[in-house]
Design a protein around this motif. Structure first.
Motif, PDB file in Angstrom:
ATOM      1  N   VAL A 105      -7.980   9.407   7.753  1.00  0.00           N
ATOM      2  CA  VAL A 105      -8.801   8.461   7.000  1.00  0.00           C
ATOM      3  C   VAL A 105     -10.248   8.748   7.382  1.00  0.00           C
ATOM      4  O   VAL A 105     -10.608   8.677   8.552  1.00  0.00           O
ATOM      5  CB  VAL A 105      -8.447   6.995   7.334  1.00  0.00           C
ATOM      6  CG1 VAL A 105      -9.308   6.049   6.501  1.00  0.00           C
ATOM      7  CG2 VAL A 105      -6.969   6.718   7.095  1.00  0.00           C
ATOM      8  N   VAL A 122      -8.558   9.593   2.006  1.00  0.00           N
ATOM      9  CA  VAL A 122      -7.273   9.331   2.651  1.00  0.00           C
ATOM     10  C   VAL A 122      -6.384  10.543   2.393  1.00  0.00           C
ATOM     11  O   VAL A 122      -6.090  10.872   1.243  1.00  0.00           O
ATOM     12  CB  VAL A 122      -6.619   8.053   2.101  1.00  0.00           C
ATOM     13  CG1 VAL A 122      -5.252   7.844   2.745  1.00  0.00           C
ATOM     14  CG2 VAL A 122      -7.517   6.846   2.353  1.00  0.00           C
ATOM     15  N   VAL A 124      -0.991   4.611   0.719  1.00  0.00           N
ATOM     16  CA  VAL A 124      -2.365   4.324   0.271  1.00  0.00           C
ATOM     17  C   VAL A 124      -2.518   2.849  -0.075  1.00  0.00           C
ATOM     18  O   VAL A 124      -3.519   2.217   0.289  1.00  0.00           O
ATOM     19  CB  VAL A 124      -2.742   5.212  -0.937  1.00  0.00           C
ATOM     20  CG1 VAL A 124      -4.048   4.727  -1.564  1.00  0.00           C
ATOM     21  CG2 VAL A 124      -2.882   6.667  -0.515  1.00  0.00           C
ATOM     22  N   ARG A 126      -4.935   0.229   1.613  1.00  0.00           N
ATOM     23  CA  ARG A 126      -5.921  -0.504   0.806  1.00  0.00           C
ATOM     24  C   ARG A 126      -5.858  -2.002   1.119  1.00  0.00           C
ATOM     25  O   ARG A 126      -6.882  -2.665   1.302  1.00  0.00           O
ATOM     26  CB  ARG A 126      -5.634  -0.269  -0.681  1.00  0.00           C
ATOM     27  CG  ARG A 126      -6.720  -0.822  -1.611  1.00  0.00           C
ATOM     28  CD  ARG A 126      -6.266  -0.838  -3.062  1.00  0.00           C
ATOM     29  NE  ARG A 126      -5.719   0.432  -3.520  1.00  0.00           N
ATOM     30  CZ  ARG A 126      -6.461   1.428  -3.975  1.00  0.00           C
ATOM     31  NH1 ARG A 126      -7.775   1.309  -4.025  1.00  0.00           N
ATOM     32  NH2 ARG A 126      -5.883   2.548  -4.391  1.00  0.00           N
ATOM     33  N   LEU A 154      -8.880  -1.221   3.597  1.00  0.00           N
ATOM     34  CA  LEU A 154      -9.789  -0.513   2.688  1.00  0.00           C
ATOM     35  C   LEU A 154      -9.970  -1.211   1.341  1.00  0.00           C
ATOM     36  O   LEU A 154     -10.243  -0.566   0.326  1.00  0.00           O
ATOM     37  CB  LEU A 154      -9.270   0.930   2.446  1.00  0.00           C
ATOM     38  CG  LEU A 154      -9.258   1.868   3.652  1.00  0.00           C
ATOM     39  CD1 LEU A 154      -8.701   3.230   3.258  1.00  0.00           C
ATOM     40  CD2 LEU A 154     -10.662   2.017   4.251  1.00  0.00           C
ATOM     41  N   ILE A 209     -10.956   4.719  -2.939  1.00  0.00           N
ATOM     42  CA  ILE A 209     -10.121   5.637  -2.170  1.00  0.00           C
ATOM     43  C   ILE A 209      -9.953   6.963  -2.906  1.00  0.00           C
ATOM     44  O   ILE A 209      -9.580   7.001  -4.076  1.00  0.00           O
ATOM     45  CB  ILE A 209      -8.743   5.009  -1.873  1.00  0.00           C
ATOM     46  CG1 ILE A 209      -8.925   3.777  -0.970  1.00  0.00           C
ATOM     47  CG2 ILE A 209      -7.820   6.025  -1.200  1.00  0.00           C
ATOM     48  CD1 ILE A 209      -7.631   3.047  -0.662  1.00  0.00           C
TER      49      ILE A 209
END
Length: 248
Positions: free
Chosen positions: A195, A206, A225, A229, A233, A238
């Motif tokens: 990351v 990522v 992912v 998220r 994140l 991303i």
């Protein structure tokens, strides 16, 4: 290229030894290391006993455990039994600079979610094989040790490949933070290889690292992912990626 980096850590002395002896692929490198009285067999011990002195036993035990995957405080304590390890770990990290602490990216300094790693690639390889299988060297069964290294190479070099790409991203100077991320096993298991947070942007790279692109599973990666998220994140755009040998 990957084999050379995996076995030498980029140290010119060891690269030169391989090149001078015509070792340009993984198998020939391993075969050369398995020759009687090879430079590699006692090199780590010679280097480190100078540093540790006569009380090298506990340091070697810790480095060997970390190199072989027992990389948490709890696992290391279990391996060392009644021996207190805090002082040894601190010296290995701060005085000798042979190990480092890995935390999930964005984790706070005091988090208990810490993994240790041997930061020197050559020593990581040496402890993984030459110390772990020292009994094979003692009975002069170097052929068997060579077979073990070759069989384990696809898995072991995958870890090196991940470190290679992380270093490559650092050298690009595009990012302000680079690391990996994982969460506790009691939660939904999830581990992300790389990351990287872009500098001055709310954008994150990522990435998953695979030796061969055919082993990349987009659906599984997308699940990771989305967990990432949701966890850390949510404010970032991303950029997903898969890095493999072809990208070296």
């Amino acid at each position: 290229m990957l084999a050379l980096y995996t076995f030498t850590g980029g140290i010119p002395k060891y690269i030169e030894a391989f090149m001078d002896n015509g070792c340009t692929d993984m198998a020939s490198m391993v075969d050369w290391m398995m020759r009687p009285n090879s430079l590699f067999q006692n090199e780590g011990k010679a280097l480190l006993i100078q540093e540790f002195g006569k009380k090298y036993g506990n340091y070697f035990a810790l480095l060997s455990a970390i190199a072989n995957g027992d990389n948490t405080q709890q696992r290391l304590s279990e391996r060392m039994g009644d021996t207190s390890i805090n002082g040894h770990l601190k010296r290995l990290e701060e005085d000798y600079e042979l190990i480092g602490r890995k935390r999930p990216i964005f984790a706070k300094e005091g988090t208990q979610t810490v993994r240790f790693e041997v930061t020197d690639l050559f020593l990581r390889f040496w402890f993984r094989y030459f110390i772990k299988y020292h009994y094979l060297i003692e009975i002069d069964n170097l052929e068997r040790l060579g077979e073990i290294i070759k069989a384990d190479y696809p898995t072991y070099s995958g870890l090196t490949l991940e470190m290679y790409f992380r270093k490559k991203l650092m050298e690009s100077k595009q990012f302000e933070q680079i690391g990996s991320w994982w969460q506790a096993k009691q939660d939904d298991p999830c581990e992300v290889d790389i990351v990287a947070i872009y500098a001055e942007e709310e954008r994150a790279l990522v990435a998953e690292v695979k030796r061969q692109r055919k082993n990349f599973k987009p659906e599984d990666f997308q699940r990771k992912v989305e967990i990432l998220r949701k966890k850390i994140l949510s404010k970032y755009e991303i950029e997903p990626a898969c890095f493999c040998l072809d990208d070296m």
